[in-house]
Motif scaffolding. Structure first.
Motif, PDB file in Angstrom:
ATOM      1  N   PRO A  57       1.106  -1.540   0.292  1.00  0.00           N
ATOM      2  CA  PRO A  57       0.098  -0.004  -0.606  1.00  0.00           C
ATOM      3  C   PRO A  57       0.980   1.110  -0.388  1.00  0.00           C
ATOM      4  N   ALA A  60       1.946   3.486   3.574  1.00  0.00           N
ATOM      5  CA  ALA A  60       1.287   2.613   4.489  1.00  0.00           C
ATOM      6  C   ALA A  60       2.254   2.835   5.623  1.00  0.00           C
ATOM      7  N   ASP A  64      -1.483   2.871   7.820  1.00  0.00           N
ATOM      8  CA  ASP A  64      -1.588   1.006   8.403  1.00  0.00           C
ATOM      9  C   ASP A  64      -1.876   1.235   9.826  1.00  0.00           C
TER      10      ASP A  64
END
Length: 407
Positions: A57, A60, A64
């Motif tokens: 991603p 991230a 995240d």
């Protein structure tokens, strides 16, 4: 000419220090295959390296929940992040995208820990560990304030993922304390022995080469003449690429510094929406989404920073003292070391106010001792040799070590 595999955690503070080294290795005749994410393609290709990407991603480390920086109160929290957020997600992908390729040696990011050992073992090549912060003499998050139940749960969750991955990749299961260790035949640290805390406890496999100072090709221009026309002194504010979206902090800066006779240049971040504060910017402030930091620091008297390792090293390289507001991860460690050596003042983010920010800035701005101490650290960084020496050390060591791996 050797064929070199470079595997670095896809985060600004880890990729950027590697770019000068990779450029120098290529200039010295090595072929470099750099495995990272699409997000970093442009700057990696500018080094001359071939990039191979894997899915991960974008940004991230900002979004995240596992990877997002936090205050680690116990070493197991940091190790869990490494295993579940980085090793589990990245190492199998790397092995897949380099399958059937041959390399003479590899350079891997220290944040991958045991993951670097896996790569070296599976590929059968020697390894260099790239350490973008201080080398950790003690585990990050060693205050040990978790209760026994929380500690046990973290241990079990971490070792469950570790065991599953080891069985999947057919490698031995490490002990918990082995997972974050700086593995590799060489450990490349982008700082100086003088700046490194407890350097006397690190053996000669740790090579200190100073920060990798390399100009970004995509840096926007900035009118430094404008600064000189306004005030003789300049304060620069930048809180890194992950933690720069705090509008309350920027508002506090306006309140604390808005009436001082100094230029204040604020780098707010490319993805920070400053619209809510548009009508509050004081006349002595210049606010930009992105500023070429290396250029800016050469015109800066004091740097207000989160004390990320890259930003701190770059400031000290140019003899700039700091007011530091460490937020997470290794930043408290970095800030403490700067303050210990007399090159700045650390403020506590939990009781930060306009008054203590203003007082700290005024003290660092007008007390020449801080700049003198910044110069001493900066001189040690400049004398360390940079990416030129790093490349020489790696090639010299790996020239005799190719064809076998020893972690």
């Amino acid at each position: 000419m050797a064929r070199v595999l470079v595997v670095i955690t896809p985060a600004e503070g880890h990729v950027n220090p590697s770019l000068g080294l990779v450029t120098q290795l290529i200039d010295n005749g090595e072929e470099v295959i750099y495995v990272c994410t699409e997000e970093y393609r442009s700057r990696i290709e500018q080094t001359g390296a071939q990039i191979i990407t894997y899915p991960f991603p974008q940004d991230a480390f900002s979004h995240d929940p596992v990877l997002k920086p936090q205050e680690y109160k116990h070493p197991y929290q940091f190790i869990y992040m490494m295993v579940s957020g980085i090793i589990r997600r990245i190492i199998p992908n790397v092995l897949q995208v380099v399958e059937d390729q041959k390399f003479d040696y590899m350079i891997f990011d220290s944040l991958m820990g045991w993951g670097g050992t896996i790569l070296a073992e599976k590929l059968g090549i020697p390894a260099v560990c790239s350490i973008a912060s201080f080398a950790f003499v003690e585990p990050l998050g060693s205050s040990s304030v978790l209760n026994e139940t929380e500690t046990k749960e973290l241990y079990e969750a971490t070792m469950k993922i570790t065991t599953e991955l080891a069985e999947e990749l057919q490698v031995s299961i490490p002990a918990m304390e082995e997972i974050p260790a700086h593995a590799g035949q060489l450990k490349l640290v982008y700082t100086s022995r003088y700046f490194q805390p407890q350097a006397e406890k690190l053996d000669d496999r740790f090579i200190f080469t100073g920060p990798s100072i390399i100009t970004r090709q995509d840096a926007p221009t900035f009118s430094f003449e404008l600064l000189r026309e306004r005030y003789p002194q300049t304060v620069y504010i930048a809180m890194g690429t992950i933690l720069n979206k705090n509008l309350d902090f920027y508002q506090l800066c306006f309140e604390a510094l808005g009436d001082l006779p100094v230029n204040v240049v604020l780098s707010s971040g490319k993805y920070t929406d400053m619209t809510p504060l548009a009508n509050q910017v004081p006349p002595n402030f210049i606010v930009k989404p992105y500023i070429a930091q290396l250029d800016m620091l050469q015109h800066t008297d004091v740097f207000i920073t989160h004390a990320g390792m890259n930003s701190t090293s770059e400031a000290l390289y140019y003899n700039v003292p700091m007011v530091m507001i460490p937020l997470t991860s290794d930043q408290p460690l970095v800030a403490n070391r700067v303050q210990e050596l007399g090159a700045g003042i650390t403020l506590n983010k939990h009781n930060l106010s306009a008054t203590n920010l203003r007082e700290a800035l005024t003290e660092v701005l007008h007390n020449s001792l801080y700049r003198r101490q910044a110069y001493l650290i900066g001189e040690s960084l400049r004398q360390a040799g940079g990416y030129t020496r790093a490349a020489e050390m790696i090639m010299s060591h790996m020239g005799s070590g190719r064809g076998s791996y020893t972690i």
